[in-house]
Design an enzyme around this catalytic site. Structure first.
Site, short mmCIF file in Angstrom:
data_model
loop_
_atom_site.label_atom_id
_atom_site.label_comp_id
_atom_site.label_asym_id
_atom_site.label_seq_id
_atom_site.Cartn_x
_atom_site.Cartn_y
_atom_site.Cartn_z
N ARG A 230 0.77 -1.39 -0.19
CA ARG A 230 0.05 0.04 0.07
C ARG A 230 0.81 1.37 -0.12
NH1 ARG A 230 -3.52 -2.56 -1.84
NH2 ARG A 230 -5.51 -2.84 -0.96
N HIS A 278 -0.08 0.14 -9.79
CA HIS A 278 -1.01 -0.43 -8.78
C HIS A 278 -1.58 -1.82 -9.44
CE1 HIS A 278 -3.39 -0.45 -4.91
NE2 HIS A 278 -3.35 -1.83 -5.36
P1 NDP Z 1 -2.54 -11.01 5.23
O1 NDP Z 1 -3.38 -10.42 6.05
O2 NDP Z 1 -2.30 -12.41 4.99
O3 NDP Z 1 -0.91 -10.79 5.72
C1 NDP Z 1 -0.40 -9.64 6.20
C2 NDP Z 1 0.76 -10.16 6.99
O4 NDP Z 1 1.42 -8.97 7.57
C3 NDP Z 1 0.98 -10.91 8.00
O5 NDP Z 1 1.74 -12.06 8.10
C4 NDP Z 1 0.83 -10.10 9.36
O6 NDP Z 1 1.67 -10.62 10.53
C5 NDP Z 1 1.89 -9.04 8.77
N1 NDP Z 1 1.78 -7.80 9.57
C6 NDP Z 1 0.53 -7.28 9.77
N2 NDP Z 1 0.76 -6.03 10.90
C7 NDP Z 1 2.15 -6.06 11.02
C8 NDP Z 1 2.86 -5.31 11.84
N3 NDP Z 1 2.42 -4.10 12.54
N4 NDP Z 1 4.31 -5.88 12.01
C9 NDP Z 1 4.48 -6.77 11.42
N5 NDP Z 1 3.71 -7.41 10.59
C10 NDP Z 1 2.59 -7.13 10.42
O7 NDP Z 1 -2.34 -10.07 3.92
P2 NDP Z 1 -1.89 -10.42 2.36
O8 NDP Z 1 -0.61 -11.12 2.39
O9 NDP Z 1 -3.03 -11.03 1.67
O10 NDP Z 1 -1.84 -9.02 1.90
C11 NDP Z 1 -0.83 -7.96 2.37
C12 NDP Z 1 -1.22 -6.76 1.64
O11 NDP Z 1 -0.95 -6.63 0.25
C13 NDP Z 1 -2.68 -6.30 1.65
O12 NDP Z 1 -3.09 -5.79 2.97
C14 NDP Z 1 -2.76 -5.23 0.47
O13 NDP Z 1 -2.62 -3.90 1.06
C15 NDP Z 1 -1.42 -5.70 -0.41
N6 NDP Z 1 -2.08 -5.94 -1.78
C16 NDP Z 1 -1.71 -5.09 -2.73
C17 NDP Z 1 -1.70 -5.66 -3.97
C18 NDP Z 1 -1.31 -5.08 -5.19
O14 NDP Z 1 -1.84 -5.21 -6.43
N7 NDP Z 1 -0.31 -4.02 -5.22
C19 NDP Z 1 -2.77 -6.68 -4.37
C20 NDP Z 1 -3.18 -7.34 -3.17
C21 NDP Z 1 -2.92 -7.02 -1.87
P3 NDP Z 1 1.06 -11.80 11.18
O15 NDP Z 1 1.11 -12.98 10.24
O16 NDP Z 1 1.66 -12.09 12.47
O17 NDP Z 1 -0.54 -11.44 11.55
C1 OXD Z 2 -5.79 -5.71 -3.42
C2 OXD Z 2 -5.13 -4.48 -4.32
O1 OXD Z 2 -5.90 -5.20 -2.10
O2 OXD Z 2 -5.53 -5.01 -5.57
O3 OXD Z 2 -6.29 -6.46 -3.74
O4 OXD Z 2 -4.37 -3.67 -4.20
#
Ligand code: NDP
Ligand code: OXD
Length: 315
Positions: A230, A278
């Site tokens: 993000r 994006h």
């Molecule tokens: P998940 O919720 O599956 O994973 C999030 C990870 O981040 C978890 O491992 C979590 O830790 C960790 N995390 C959250 N907060 C913290 C913190 N404060 N400190 C350390 N680690 C933290 O999300 P996804 O993997 O599915 O997606 C991640 C992000 O990717 C989405 O939220 C979205 O914003 C972005 N995204 C971007 C896209 C694009 O096209 N650019 C497409 C899709 C998603 P824990 O496992 O311990 O809970």
């Molecule tokens: C998502 C993205 O969060 O596309 O899926 O950014």
């Protein structure tokens, strides 16, 4: 009367609308704002960047489905109704993000920008190539996307480290967690891949202080950033400073605090920056719509929803 509301901002809603209608012809589908009428009919909302306050007008909502994996735009709505928020977890989306991460890690590892600049001047010159097992890649976030990317990179032979909020055990990946784990994690990372959600605990984390902790004297002879998570996780001005002072040797950015990236942004033309619009995990709407409709069908016969967001954690 039970209807599904589609509220999609920033993406073209037509394809989504057609898919929902094609895959569930028996359902009453209403595209916001054109077909918004009788808010009390709406029991499910499928949304991307919905205007804040809009969902609160639908008092019979039973669940909100995000059309993406990230839910920060939904959770920052202070009038968000108290119903389950479901996010996308989808094999196709995960694979596409993995491709993006692998592509850009390899691009730095194999010095692709350098060879492209040489090609432009017809220069035939080979550079020393580091072995992947000497290159440390740090993946921030080890959820659906971070985990898959870490495994793919580890299979390519990279030395992979991961950082998450809670402890993880991933064979072949050295893991760190929590605030105390951040420093040792950063110290090892030559290529930093960010796949964190945007939450109050992560916004702004990609800043100068973070970049200055990266490993810049390893096999890559510099540190690199790849942010596909993000835009509000990164401080654009700090990225420019870090690139110009040499703290960062390159940055690949798929997301920005303001999207589309304003034409006036210096990131567009910076020689060490790769910008993508994006689209890191641009994925198949068909697969996402099918998953949502399957979840609704199951929910209506009493099966609990999958991938419900923890509103307290913020992801
Ligand atoms: P998940 O919720 O599956 O994973 C999030 C990870 O981040 C978890 O491992 C979590 O830790 C960790 N995390 C959250 N907060 C913290 C913190 N404060 N400190 C350390 N680690 C933290 O999300 P996804 O993997 O599915 O997606 C991640 C992000 O990717 C989405 O939220 C979205 O914003 C972005 N995204 C971007 C896209 C694009 O096209 N650019 C497409 C899709 C998603 P824990 O496992 O311990 O809970
Ligand atoms: C998502 C993205 O969060 O596309 O899926 O950014």
């Amino acid at each position: 009367m039970s209807a599904i509301l589609l509220a999609i901002m920033g993406w073209d809603p037509k394809n989504w609308d057609q898919l929902f209608r094609a895959l569930s012809p028996q359902r009453d589908i209403r595209l916001w704002p054109e077909q918004a009428r009788n808010p009390a009919d709406i029991t499910y909302a499928c949304v991307w960047k919905p205007p804040h306050g809009m969902l609160a007008e639908h008092r019979n909502l039973k669940a909100v489905f995000s059309l993406g994996a990230g839910v920060d735009d939904i959770l920052t709505d202070i009038e968000l109704p108290n119903v389950p928020i479901v996010r996308v977890v989808d094999a196709d989306l995960t694979m596409r993000m993995t491709e993006y991460v692998v592509l850009h890690v390899l691009k730095y590892h194999r010095q692709q920008r350098l060879y492209e600049s040489q090609q432009r001047v017809r220069m035939w010159h080979e550079h020393e190539q580091a072995v992947a097992s000497d290159v440390s890649v740090g993946v921030m976030g080890l959820g659906e996307l971070g985990y898959a990317s870490a495994i793919a990179l580890q299979r390519l032979g990279f030395r992979v480290h991961g950082w998450s909020r809670t402890q993880k055990i991933i064979p072949g990946v050295e893991t760190f967690y929590g605030a105390v784990g951040l420093e040792p994690f950063l110290r090892r990372a030559e290529i930093l891949v960010c796949l964190l959600p945007s939450t109050p605990g992560t916004r702004g984390i990609l800043n100068l202080d973070t970049f200055r902790r990266l490993k810049f004297n390893g096999a890559m002879h510099g540190a690199y950033l790849i942010n596909a998570a993000r835009g509000d996780l990164q401080v654009d001005a700090d990225i420019i400073v870090a690139l110009d002072e040499g703290t960062l040797a390159g940055a690949t950015l798929d997301v920005f605090p303001v999207e589309p990236l304003p034409v006036t942004s210096p990131l567009w033309t910076h020689p060490k920056v790769t910008v993508t619009p994006h689209n890191a995990a641009q994925s198949s709407p068909r697969s996402i719509v099918s998953n949502i409709l399957r979840q609704i069908d199951r929910f209506e016969v009493g099966v609990p929803l999958d991938h419900v967001v923890d509103r307290r954690r913020g992801y």
